[in-house]
Scaffold this active site. Structure first.
Site, PDB file in Angstrom:
ATOM      1  N   HIS A  29      37.972  41.676  34.178  1.00 34.59           N
ATOM      2  CA  HIS A  29      39.301  42.240  35.090  1.00 34.59           C
ATOM      3  C   HIS A  29      38.655  42.092  36.473  1.00 34.59           C
ATOM      4  O   HIS A  29      36.985  42.227  36.762  1.00 34.59           O
ATOM      5  CB  HIS A  29      40.105  42.601  35.232  1.00 34.59           C
ATOM      6  CG  HIS A  29      39.516  44.191  34.672  1.00 34.59           C
ATOM      7  ND1 HIS A  29      38.202  44.901  33.690  1.00 34.59           N
ATOM      8  CD2 HIS A  29      39.404  45.258  34.904  1.00 34.59           C
ATOM      9  CE1 HIS A  29      37.965  45.817  33.734  1.00 34.59           C
ATOM     10  NE2 HIS A  29      38.826  45.919  34.602  1.00 34.59           N
ATOM     11  N   HIS A  31      37.909  45.196  38.810  1.00 39.01           N
ATOM     12  CA  HIS A  31      37.240  46.293  38.713  1.00 39.01           C
ATOM     13  C   HIS A  31      36.245  45.834  39.321  1.00 39.01           C
ATOM     14  O   HIS A  31      35.179  45.166  38.790  1.00 39.01           O
ATOM     15  CB  HIS A  31      38.375  47.373  38.004  1.00 39.01           C
ATOM     16  CG  HIS A  31      39.511  48.059  37.273  1.00 39.01           C
ATOM     17  ND1 HIS A  31      39.385  47.782  37.118  1.00 39.01           N
ATOM     18  CD2 HIS A  31      40.125  48.168  38.548  1.00 39.01           C
ATOM     19  CE1 HIS A  31      41.280  48.485  37.266  1.00 39.01           C
ATOM     20  NE2 HIS A  31      41.722  48.727  38.414  1.00 39.01           N
ATOM     21  N   ASP A  33      33.571  47.983  38.621  1.00 39.03           N
ATOM     22  CA  ASP A  33      32.380  47.900  37.298  1.00 39.03           C
ATOM     23  C   ASP A  33      32.325  46.645  36.712  1.00 39.03           C
ATOM     24  O   ASP A  33      31.360  46.557  35.837  1.00 39.03           O
ATOM     25  CB  ASP A  33      32.816  49.199  36.630  1.00 39.03           C
ATOM     26  CG  ASP A  33      33.352  49.280  35.745  1.00 39.03           C
ATOM     27  OD1 ASP A  33      35.244  49.124  36.927  1.00 39.03           O
ATOM     28  OD2 ASP A  33      34.013  49.789  34.892  1.00 39.03           O
ATOM     29  N   HIS A  34      32.942  45.819  37.226  1.00 41.16           N
ATOM     30  CA  HIS A  34      32.880  44.820  36.467  1.00 41.16           C
ATOM     31  C   HIS A  34      32.051  43.196  37.335  1.00 41.16           C
ATOM     32  O   HIS A  34      33.310  42.036  37.242  1.00 41.16           O
ATOM     33  CB  HIS A  34      34.419  43.908  35.471  1.00 41.16           C
ATOM     34  CG  HIS A  34      34.766  45.568  34.078  1.00 41.16           C
ATOM     35  ND1 HIS A  34      34.605  45.279  33.511  1.00 41.16           N
ATOM     36  CD2 HIS A  34      35.306  46.990  34.741  1.00 41.16           C
ATOM     37  CE1 HIS A  34      34.830  46.665  32.714  1.00 41.16           C
ATOM     38  NE2 HIS A  34      35.260  47.663  34.116  1.00 41.16           N
ATOM     39  N   HIS A 106      45.456  46.907  30.251  1.00 45.66           N
ATOM     40  CA  HIS A 106      44.641  47.735  31.277  1.00 45.66           C
ATOM     41  C   HIS A 106      45.506  48.183  32.458  1.00 45.66           C
ATOM     42  O   HIS A 106      46.929  47.857  32.226  1.00 45.66           O
ATOM     43  CB  HIS A 106      43.346  46.683  32.125  1.00 45.66           C
ATOM     44  CG  HIS A 106      42.759  47.598  32.325  1.00 45.66           C
ATOM     45  ND1 HIS A 106      42.681  49.347  32.239  1.00 45.66           N
ATOM     46  CD2 HIS A 106      41.756  47.830  33.443  1.00 45.66           C
ATOM     47  CE1 HIS A 106      41.417  49.416  33.177  1.00 45.66           C
ATOM     48  NE2 HIS A 106      41.208  48.826  33.555  1.00 45.66           N
ATOM     49  N   HIS A 234      31.838  50.989  27.784  1.00 41.79           N
ATOM     50  CA  HIS A 234      32.571  51.127  28.795  1.00 41.79           C
ATOM     51  C   HIS A 234      32.951  53.515  28.740  1.00 41.79           C
ATOM     52  O   HIS A 234      33.869  53.711  28.632  1.00 41.79           O
ATOM     53  CB  HIS A 234      34.000  50.968  28.518  1.00 41.79           C
ATOM     54  CG  HIS A 234      34.260  50.591  29.665  1.00 41.79           C
ATOM     55  ND1 HIS A 234      35.377  52.058  30.515  1.00 41.79           N
ATOM     56  CD2 HIS A 234      34.759  50.180  31.170  1.00 41.79           C
ATOM     57  CE1 HIS A 234      35.697  51.455  31.752  1.00 41.79           C
ATOM     58  NE2 HIS A 234      35.105  50.676  32.323  1.00 41.79           N
TER      59      HIS A 234
END
Ligand SMILES: [Zn+2]
Ligand SMILES: [Zn+2]
Length: 267
Positions: A29, A31, A33-34, A106, A234
């Site tokens: 996805h 976000h 941090d990804h 999510h 995570h």
């Protein structure tokens, strides 16, 4: 590669993985941090003069993201980048493996992926082949492919020379997500389930609205899916020592580990 956070290049260097390597990237996805590792990684690939095309799969938005960075930063890419908008179902079918996806649960659209290796051919018994008088070369290859061959008029069954095929591994990557049934079925009988385990049980009230799971919830998913091993990932930065997460998960699912940087798992 599943997700590409900021630290990816550094970890690749520590793991001695070259950015020139053949690679497909699956983004869960959008976000930061990804995905924020993608620009740097693509830049390094360009500097190294990569020639192989790069395949990126991910939910809507990933294509625009890479295009915008490419336009503004000017990577001078030396290789084609193919970006595929991934949807639930089989999204990749290679000679040795398949990748499937389902929607995770999510706060924004997020995909969970399974990497399913195809069965591997059985072991080839060189000594037996030699004893039966099969000369090394194309006939060995045919036997390995499960085809009978003829040597001096005698038929040789592949099962005499090649062992039973061995099942491939199944690895499921599911983060960021609340626990959910689609992931249970995606992960059915997986060898390894890597699952969101952001919080401990005292923060369950927070996990839901944030679109994450507690360690115990991850363990329930692992149990319901009958996986062999659960790896919690995570982990919230608040846990300097994640042993509380491990303890809570193990109550429901014993074969649990907490992911660590550069961890390797043997099969
Ligand atoms: Zn997220
Ligand atoms: Zn995240």
């Amino acid at each position: 590669m599943f997700d590409c956070g900021e630290g990816t290049q550094r970890q690749m260097a520590l793991a001695r993985l070259s950015p020139a390597k053949k690679m497909k990237i699956f983004i869960s996805h959008m976000h930061g941090d990804h995905v924020l590792g993608l620009p740097g990684l693509i830049q390094s690939m360009a500097l190294l003069g990569r020639q192989n095309s790069l395949e990126i799969y991910g939910p809507r938005g990933v294509e625009r993201f890479v295009e915008l960075v490419n336009e503004t930063v000017q990577f001078n890419v030396t290789f084609p980048i193919h970006i595929h908008e991934a949807k639930p179902g089989k999204i990749n079918d290679e000679e040795r493996y398949e990748v499937h996806a389902v929607w995770a649960d999510h706060v924004i659209p997020c995909l969970a992926y399974s990497f399913v290796e195809k069965p591997k051919p059985g072991r080839f018994h060189v000594q037996v082949a030699k004893r039966l008088g099969v000369p090394e070369g194309p006939l060995w290859k045919m036997l390995q492919m499960g085809k009978a061959v003829r040597v001096k008029g005698k038929r040789i069954d592949p099962r005499l020379v090649v062992g039973a095929s061995r099942p491939g591994v199944k690895i499921v990557y599911a983060t960021d997500t609340r626990p959910n049934r689609r992931i249970v079925s995606l992960a059915s009988k997986a060898d390894v389930l890597i699952h969101d385990g952001t919080f401990d049980g005292s923060l369950e009230e927070k996990a839901g609205p944030d679109g994450h799971s507690t360690a115990a919830q991850a363990a329930m998913v692992a149990k319901a899916a009958k996986v062999r091993k659960l790896v919690l990932t995570h982990i919230s930065a608040r846990y300097r020592d994640p042993s509380i997460l491990l303890k809570e998960a193990k109550k429901a699912f014993r074969n649990t580990l907490v992911a660590q940087d550069l961890m390797t798992i043997e099969f």
